[in-house]
Design a protein around this motif. Structure first.
Motif, PDB file in Angstrom:
ATOM      1  N   THR A 114       0.845  -1.192   0.000  1.00  0.00           N
ATOM      2  CA  THR A 114       0.000   0.000   0.000  1.00  0.00           C
ATOM      3  C   THR A 114       0.883   1.246   0.000  1.00  0.00           C
ATOM      4  OG1 THR A 114      -0.100   0.257   2.410  1.00  0.00           O
ATOM      5  CG2 THR A 114      -1.727  -1.234   1.373  1.00  0.00           C
ATOM      6  N   PRO A 115       0.339   2.387  -0.436  1.00  0.00           N
ATOM      7  CA  PRO A 115       1.108   3.633  -0.360  1.00  0.00           C
ATOM      8  C   PRO A 115       1.547   3.962   1.071  1.00  0.00           C
ATOM      9  CG  PRO A 115      -0.736   3.926  -1.843  1.00  0.00           C
ATOM     10  CD  PRO A 115      -0.914   2.587  -1.178  1.00  0.00           C
ATOM     11  N   GLU A 116       0.727   3.643   2.053  1.00  0.00           N
ATOM     12  CA  GLU A 116       1.102   3.902   3.455  1.00  0.00           C
ATOM     13  C   GLU A 116       2.314   3.067   3.859  1.00  0.00           C
ATOM     14  OE1 GLU A 116      -2.961   5.118   2.702  1.00  0.00           O
ATOM     15  OE2 GLU A 116      -2.021   3.175   2.427  1.00  0.00           O
ATOM     16  N   GLN A 117       2.337   1.792   3.453  1.00  0.00           N
ATOM     17  CA  GLN A 117       3.479   0.936   3.765  1.00  0.00           C
ATOM     18  C   GLN A 117       4.738   1.401   3.037  1.00  0.00           C
ATOM     19  OE1 GLN A 117       1.711  -2.767   2.561  1.00  0.00           O
ATOM     20  NE2 GLN A 117       1.271  -3.382   4.671  1.00  0.00           N
ATOM     21  N   SER A 118       4.582   1.802   1.787  1.00  0.00           N
ATOM     22  CA  SER A 118       5.726   2.298   1.009  1.00  0.00           C
ATOM     23  C   SER A 118       6.304   3.555   1.645  1.00  0.00           C
ATOM     24  CB  SER A 118       5.306   2.608  -0.430  1.00  0.00           C
ATOM     25  OG  SER A 118       4.936   1.447  -1.106  1.00  0.00           O
ATOM     26  N   LEU A 119       5.431   4.471   2.059  1.00  0.00           N
ATOM     27  CA  LEU A 119       5.914   5.712   2.673  1.00  0.00           C
ATOM     28  C   LEU A 119       6.613   5.432   3.991  1.00  0.00           C
ATOM     29  CD1 LEU A 119       6.210   8.743   2.636  1.00  0.00           C
ATOM     30  CD2 LEU A 119       3.949   8.907   3.727  1.00  0.00           C
ATOM     31  N   ARG A 120       6.063   4.543   4.792  1.00  0.00           N
ATOM     32  CA  ARG A 120       6.719   4.204   6.063  1.00  0.00           C
ATOM     33  C   ARG A 120       8.106   3.601   5.811  1.00  0.00           C
ATOM     34  NH1 ARG A 120       5.861   3.519  11.459  1.00  0.00           N
ATOM     35  NH2 ARG A 120       6.821   1.692  12.436  1.00  0.00           N
TER      36      ARG A 120
ATOM     37  N   HIS B  33       5.474  12.993  12.759  1.00  0.00           N
ATOM     38  CA  HIS B  33       4.154  12.680  12.212  1.00  0.00           C
ATOM     39  C   HIS B  33       3.424  13.994  12.013  1.00  0.00           C
ATOM     40  CE1 HIS B  33       4.127   8.327  12.341  1.00  0.00           C
ATOM     41  NE2 HIS B  33       4.826   8.429  13.453  1.00  0.00           N
TER      42      HIS B  33
ATOM     43  N   ASP C  67      -1.089   8.948   8.389  1.00  0.00           N
ATOM     44  CA  ASP C  67       0.144   8.378   7.841  1.00  0.00           C
ATOM     45  C   ASP C  67       1.052   9.429   7.217  1.00  0.00           C
ATOM     46  OD1 ASP C  67      -0.498   5.603   8.417  1.00  0.00           O
ATOM     47  OD2 ASP C  67      -2.077   5.852   6.926  1.00  0.00           O
TER      48      ASP C  67
ATOM     49  N   TRP D 168       5.357  14.799   3.537  1.00  0.00           N
ATOM     50  CA  TRP D 168       5.162  13.507   2.883  1.00  0.00           C
ATOM     51  C   TRP D 168       3.777  12.979   3.194  1.00  0.00           C
ATOM     52  CZ3 TRP D 168      10.203  10.631   4.660  1.00  0.00           C
ATOM     53  CH2 TRP D 168      11.312  11.201   4.042  1.00  0.00           C
ATOM     54  N   ARG D 169       3.053  12.650   2.160  1.00  0.00           N
ATOM     55  CA  ARG D 169       1.764  11.968   2.259  1.00  0.00           C
ATOM     56  C   ARG D 169       1.921  10.619   1.579  1.00  0.00           C
ATOM     57  NH1 ARG D 169      -1.266  17.218   0.091  1.00  0.00           N
ATOM     58  NH2 ARG D 169      -1.163  18.404   2.015  1.00  0.00           N
ATOM     59  N   PRO D 170       1.100   9.649   1.953  1.00  0.00           N
ATOM     60  CA  PRO D 170       1.229   8.332   1.304  1.00  0.00           C
ATOM     61  C   PRO D 170       1.123   8.432  -0.220  1.00  0.00           C
ATOM     62  CG  PRO D 170      -0.137   8.147   3.236  1.00  0.00           C
ATOM     63  CD  PRO D 170       0.112   9.625   3.029  1.00  0.00           C
TER      64      PRO D 170
END
Length: 119
Positions: free
Chosen positions: A3-9, A56, A63, A104-106
């Motif tokens: 997911t974009p959230e996982q990629s950004l993290r 954050h 995220d 940074w956003r997802p």
């Protein structure tokens, strides 16, 4: 990292500390000229440092992050490695980015799989 959230993290973990501590990032390289019908010519060495911390950012959702940073980079004599003051009788203006912040956003962070390692 599906997911974009996982990629950004994952990107955030490679660039900064998720607990908000300062992280120092250093780079070096070369600056080349290029003109049609002419070979590349190495003009300068280039070296810099960035100090950043990641927070954050609730304004960007649960995220989102904000990278707070400052950086400096210097043009170097290609032979001696000394910091240049002039080049071809002109003053050299080094890089002083203060701030060099980012929000940074997802998003789907591009990655490359290299035999089980993700880059």
């Amino acid at each position: 990292m599906t997911t974009p959230e996982q990629s950004l993290r994952a990107l955030a973990r490679t660039r900064a500390s998720l607990d908000g501590e300062e992280v120092t990032y250093w780079w070096s390289g070369s600056v080349y000229s290029w003109a049609p019908e002419e070979p590349y010519e190495r003009l300068f060495g280039f070296e810099g440092v960035n100090v950043a911390r990641l927070l954050h950012d609730p304004d960007d959702g649960p995220d989102g992050y904000r990278l707070l940073s400052r950086e400096a980079a210097f043009y170097l004599d290609p032979v001696t490695g000394e910091i240049l003051k002039t080049w071809r009788d002109l003053p050299v203006v080094h890089v002083w980015n203060d701030p060099a912040n980012q929000r940074w956003r997802p998003f789907p962070v591009p990655t490359t799989d290299l035999d089980g390692q993700v880059c």
